[in-house]
Design a protein around this motif. Sequence first.
Motif, short mmCIF file in Angstrom:
data_model
loop_
_atom_site.label_atom_id
_atom_site.label_comp_id
_atom_site.label_asym_id
_atom_site.label_seq_id
_atom_site.Cartn_x
_atom_site.Cartn_y
_atom_site.Cartn_z
N GLU A 18 24.73 67.03 54.16
CA GLU A 18 26.44 67.37 54.52
C GLU A 18 26.68 66.71 55.82
OE1 GLU A 18 27.61 71.10 51.69
OE2 GLU A 18 27.54 71.43 53.44
N LYS A 25 20.73 70.86 52.24
CA LYS A 25 22.30 70.49 51.86
C LYS A 25 22.46 70.16 53.11
CE LYS A 25 26.22 72.75 49.06
NZ LYS A 25 26.49 72.57 50.26
N LEU A 83 26.29 64.19 51.37
CA LEU A 83 27.21 65.14 50.75
C LEU A 83 28.59 65.22 51.09
CD1 LEU A 83 24.56 67.60 49.81
CD2 LEU A 83 25.60 65.41 48.31
N SER A 84 29.46 65.37 50.48
CA SER A 84 31.49 65.78 50.52
C SER A 84 31.47 66.65 50.12
CB SER A 84 31.90 64.82 51.07
OG SER A 84 31.71 64.05 49.38
#
Length: 191
Positions: free
Chosen positions: A184, A180, A189-190
């Motif tokens: 990010e 993760k 991923l935000s």
Amino acid sequence: MGSLELFVLAVGLSMDAFAVSICKGLAMKKISVKNMIIVGLWFGFFQMTMPLIGYFLGIGFQDKITAIDHWIAFILLGMIGGNMILEACSKEEDEEEEDASLAVKTMLLLSIATSIDALAVGITFAFLQDTNIALAVVFIGAITCIISAVGVRIGHVFGCRFKRKAEFMGGMILILLGVKILLEHLGFLSF
């Protein structure tokens, strides 16, 4: 790092201590709340202290490696998690004889051994911009304390059947957190 992520990380880090606590409970002929608290405090204190030490070590290197900090977090968490999974899947039986002792020497060695991975996570914290280190270490210590105390009781009631599953789950949690963090920082991923 948000509170949910911190909670998941704390649970993942506490799984080694939980597994040892289960075996402590199994070895005890009689358990008391005092025994549960003693085990919880030992493991909680070291799970709280080691990331703090790692954090200060990491701060010393932070300015030199900020461009690759997400890769470092990914690799460290992946290695720690992978090691926990390998230990959980190992066919070898634990060589340690179950020991009900809560003596300082015994608990000190167990506490250090189960919190080495927290030292590496502390180094990772130094590279994460949004980590409140004081909150993180207190939270990790408190979660580990509670989980370890409960582990003594579970071990006394159910035995060591859950030790390997706990280590495996802890390893998976740490690997997923590392993935993760990497995703990010790479912009996939935000949240």
